[in-house]
Design a protein around this motif. Structure first.
Motif, PDB file in Angstrom:
ATOM      1  N   VAL A 198       0.861  -1.180   0.000  1.00 54.41           N
ATOM      2  CA  VAL A 198       0.000   0.000   0.000  1.00 54.41           C
ATOM      3  C   VAL A 198       0.900   1.234   0.000  1.00 54.41           C
ATOM      4  CG1 VAL A 198      -1.770   1.254   1.282  1.00 54.41           C
ATOM      5  CG2 VAL A 198      -1.788  -1.237   1.257  1.00 54.41           C
ATOM      6  N   SER A 199       0.633   2.143  -0.930  1.00 51.64           N
ATOM      7  CA  SER A 199       1.458   3.351  -1.004  1.00 51.64           C
ATOM      8  C   SER A 199       1.117   4.293   0.150  1.00 51.64           C
ATOM      9  CB  SER A 199       1.260   4.055  -2.340  1.00 51.64           C
ATOM     10  OG  SER A 199      -0.039   4.598  -2.401  1.00 51.64           O
ATOM     11  N   SER A 238       0.525   7.438  -0.040  1.00 49.76           N
ATOM     12  CA  SER A 238      -0.587   8.342  -0.376  1.00 49.76           C
ATOM     13  C   SER A 238      -1.932   7.673  -0.094  1.00 49.76           C
ATOM     14  CB  SER A 238      -0.500   8.781  -1.833  1.00 49.76           C
ATOM     15  OG  SER A 238      -0.630   7.669  -2.702  1.00 49.76           O
ATOM     16  N   THR A 239      -2.021   6.366  -0.336  1.00 45.54           N
ATOM     17  CA  THR A 239      -3.258   5.645  -0.030  1.00 45.54           C
ATOM     18  C   THR A 239      -3.550   5.693   1.466  1.00 45.54           C
ATOM     19  OG1 THR A 239      -2.876   4.167  -1.896  1.00 45.54           O
ATOM     20  CG2 THR A 239      -4.435   3.428  -0.228  1.00 45.54           C
ATOM     21  N   PHE A 240      -2.522   5.548   2.273  1.00 45.17           N
ATOM     22  CA  PHE A 240      -2.672   5.638   3.727  1.00 45.17           C
ATOM     23  C   PHE A 240      -3.261   6.986   4.127  1.00 45.17           C
ATOM     24  CE2 PHE A 240      -0.640   7.085   7.708  1.00 45.17           C
ATOM     25  CZ  PHE A 240      -1.228   6.190   8.591  1.00 45.17           C
ATOM     26  N   TRP A 241      -2.731   8.081   3.546  1.00 49.09           N
ATOM     27  CA  TRP A 241      -3.228   9.420   3.863  1.00 49.09           C
ATOM     28  C   TRP A 241      -4.675   9.590   3.415  1.00 49.09           C
ATOM     29  CZ3 TRP A 241      -0.819  11.861   7.423  1.00 49.09           C
ATOM     30  CH2 TRP A 241       0.563  11.836   7.525  1.00 49.09           C
ATOM     31  N   TRP A 242      -5.005   9.066   2.208  1.00 48.63           N
ATOM     32  CA  TRP A 242      -6.381   9.191   1.712  1.00 48.63           C
ATOM     33  C   TRP A 242      -7.355   8.416   2.599  1.00 48.63           C
ATOM     34  CZ3 TRP A 242      -7.327  13.183  -0.891  1.00 48.63           C
ATOM     35  CH2 TRP A 242      -6.512  13.637  -1.915  1.00 48.63           C
ATOM     36  N   VAL A 243      -6.952   7.235   3.057  1.00 45.90           N
ATOM     37  CA  VAL A 243      -7.824   6.451   3.934  1.00 45.90           C
ATOM     38  C   VAL A 243      -8.034   7.187   5.256  1.00 45.90           C
ATOM     39  CG1 VAL A 243      -7.969   4.311   5.276  1.00 45.90           C
ATOM     40  CG2 VAL A 243      -7.313   4.232   2.866  1.00 45.90           C
ATOM     41  N   ALA A 277      -1.619  13.659   1.550  1.00 47.93           N
ATOM     42  CA  ALA A 277      -1.751  12.696   0.449  1.00 47.93           C
ATOM     43  C   ALA A 277      -1.240  13.302  -0.853  1.00 47.93           C
ATOM     44  CB  ALA A 277      -3.206  12.265   0.305  1.00 47.93           C
ATOM     45  N   HIS A 314       1.855  12.120  -3.260  1.00 43.75           N
ATOM     46  CA  HIS A 314       1.790  11.954  -4.712  1.00 43.75           C
ATOM     47  C   HIS A 314       2.922  12.709  -5.414  1.00 43.75           C
ATOM     48  CE1 HIS A 314      -1.841   9.633  -5.276  1.00 43.75           C
ATOM     49  NE2 HIS A 314      -2.515  10.436  -4.459  1.00 43.75           N
TER      50      HIS A 314
END
Length: 81
Positions: free
Chosen positions: A3-4, A6-11, A39, A43
């Motif tokens: 999991v990137s 940025s995905t962590f921040w978006w979640v 996020a 990116h």
């Protein structure tokens, strides 16, 4: 599965918005704005330290600005019962 960051921040931003919808606390939207900024920084490929700083500055700044703006408004008149 990797999991990137940025995905962590978006979640985290999405979870914060979901909690805000349940509690009705507008301040959580300001913090979600900071998490979304982190996020976007992820990116762009910025290091994690700058992502955290961006989240803190935007989220904390937006929260402080909202608090300051609300404090300037006169209090609502009491409702008759």
């Amino acid at each position: 599965m990797d999991v990137s960051l940025s995905t962590f921040w978006w979640v985290l931003a999405g979870l914060t918005i979901a909690i805000e919808l349940v509690t009705g606390t507008f301040y959580l939207l300001m913090l979600a704005l900071g998490l979304a900024t982190a996020a976007l920084a992820a990116h762009l490929g910025l290091p994690i330290s700058l992502q955290v700083i961006a989240a803190a500055l935007v989220g904390g700044g937006a929260t402080a600005a909202w608090h300051w703006q609300r404090k300037r408004q006169p209090p609502a008149p009491p409702t008759a019962q």
